[in-house]
Design a protein around this motif. Sequence first.
Motif, short mmCIF file in Angstrom:
data_model
loop_
_atom_site.label_atom_id
_atom_site.label_comp_id
_atom_site.label_asym_id
_atom_site.label_seq_id
_atom_site.Cartn_x
_atom_site.Cartn_y
_atom_site.Cartn_z
N GLU A 77 0.79 -1.22 0.00
CA GLU A 77 0.00 0.00 0.00
C GLU A 77 0.83 1.28 0.00
O GLU A 77 0.34 2.32 -0.43
N VAL A 78 2.08 1.21 0.46
CA VAL A 78 2.86 2.46 0.57
C VAL A 78 4.03 2.53 -0.39
O VAL A 78 4.70 3.57 -0.47
N ILE A 79 4.29 1.47 -1.15
CA ILE A 79 5.49 1.45 -1.99
C ILE A 79 5.52 2.62 -2.98
O ILE A 79 6.59 3.17 -3.25
N ASP A 80 4.36 3.03 -3.47
CA ASP A 80 4.32 4.11 -4.45
C ASP A 80 4.61 5.48 -3.84
O ASP A 80 4.90 6.44 -4.55
N PHE A 81 4.54 5.59 -2.50
CA PHE A 81 4.90 6.85 -1.84
C PHE A 81 6.41 7.07 -1.88
O PHE A 81 6.88 8.19 -1.70
N GLY A 82 7.16 5.99 -2.04
CA GLY A 82 8.61 6.10 -2.06
C GLY A 82 9.22 5.94 -0.68
O GLY A 82 8.52 5.96 0.35
N PRO A 83 10.56 5.78 -0.62
CA PRO A 83 11.27 5.53 0.63
C PRO A 83 11.12 6.62 1.68
O PRO A 83 11.44 6.39 2.84
N MET A 84 10.63 7.78 1.28
CA MET A 84 10.48 8.88 2.24
C MET A 84 9.53 8.51 3.38
O MET A 84 9.58 9.13 4.45
N VAL A 85 8.70 7.48 3.20
CA VAL A 85 7.77 7.11 4.27
C VAL A 85 8.51 6.59 5.50
O VAL A 85 7.94 6.56 6.60
N LEU A 86 9.76 6.22 5.35
CA LEU A 86 10.54 5.71 6.48
C LEU A 86 11.14 6.82 7.33
O LEU A 86 11.59 6.57 8.45
N GLU A 87 11.14 8.02 6.80
CA GLU A 87 11.78 9.14 7.51
C GLU A 87 11.05 9.45 8.82
O GLU A 87 9.84 9.63 8.84
N ASP A 99 5.31 -7.52 3.75
CA ASP A 99 5.65 -7.78 2.35
C ASP A 99 6.88 -7.02 1.87
O ASP A 99 6.88 -6.38 0.81
N VAL A 100 7.96 -7.12 2.64
CA VAL A 100 9.18 -6.40 2.28
C VAL A 100 9.78 -6.92 0.98
O VAL A 100 10.58 -6.22 0.32
N HIS A 101 9.39 -8.13 0.56
CA HIS A 101 9.92 -8.68 -0.69
C HIS A 101 9.55 -7.83 -1.91
O HIS A 101 10.21 -7.92 -2.95
N LEU A 102 8.51 -7.01 -1.78
CA LEU A 102 8.05 -6.21 -2.91
C LEU A 102 9.06 -5.14 -3.32
O LEU A 102 8.99 -4.63 -4.45
N VAL A 103 9.99 -4.78 -2.44
CA VAL A 103 10.96 -3.74 -2.78
C VAL A 103 12.32 -4.33 -3.17
O VAL A 103 13.27 -3.59 -3.42
N ALA A 104 12.41 -5.66 -3.21
CA ALA A 104 13.68 -6.29 -3.61
C ALA A 104 14.06 -5.86 -5.02
O ALA A 104 13.24 -5.89 -5.94
N GLY A 105 15.30 -5.41 -5.17
CA GLY A 105 15.78 -4.96 -6.47
C GLY A 105 15.58 -3.48 -6.72
O GLY A 105 16.09 -2.94 -7.70
N ASP A 106 14.87 -2.79 -5.83
CA ASP A 106 14.67 -1.34 -5.95
C ASP A 106 15.77 -0.66 -5.12
O ASP A 106 15.73 -0.66 -3.90
#
Length: 228
Positions: A77-87, A99-106
């Motif tokens: 649900e948040v992948i399209d917001f980009g890594p800034m959501v972790l800030e 579902d952290v596997h969804l960002v593998a390779g990014d």
Amino acid sequence: MALPVTLPDDETFTSYFGGEDSLEVSHLKDSFSKLSQSFQYTYLCGLGDSGKSHLLYATCIQAQERGLSNMLLSMREVIDFGPMVLEGLEALDVLCIDDVHLVAGDDAWEKALFNFFNRFNEPKKMLVVTADLLPDMLNISLPDLESRLKWGTTLQIRSMSDDDKAQALVKRTKMRGLELSDECARFLLTRLSRDMRTLLDVLDKLDHASMAAQRKLTIPFIKSTLKL
């Protein structure tokens, strides 16, 4: 930033299909008891309907009951917001990432997750991550992130069988003060998608319809309500 994630209030350790005495629930409860001593990190691995997301919801609910700040991030649900959501999330006590596997390779996401691990790795912090495969099978490009994902305790969770799903539906309705027979639960499994989230959404609909009509959950009532 408002993130589109909500916590089902009935997805607790008590309602988990594996039971409160299961290895995964016992481990997560134990992690809370050790939280004051050290950083607690758990990697939950399993395919499809293994109950991983349920365990994350339950972890956040447990954190709320203990007065700990918490958040659940669904990568779907948040992948399209980009890594800034972790800030700034290092200010939380408990963080669950689904579902952290969804960002593998990014590359951008992988670097952001690695840096977050380093910021969050402190006593009184708890991180629970889920994925469909073990860390070394995710095709992670950043070796340091793969190494971080292997920290702590890794638990592999089996997928739910049809019997597990039927029992989970019966258990969930009982917690709501309703009664769903084994026969009705199996009827739902044969006539609807076997995806557990879909089944629980249907259960919500049946719950409301049953209360409104003051009717028990029978196969004829289910057929009529769901137009099957």
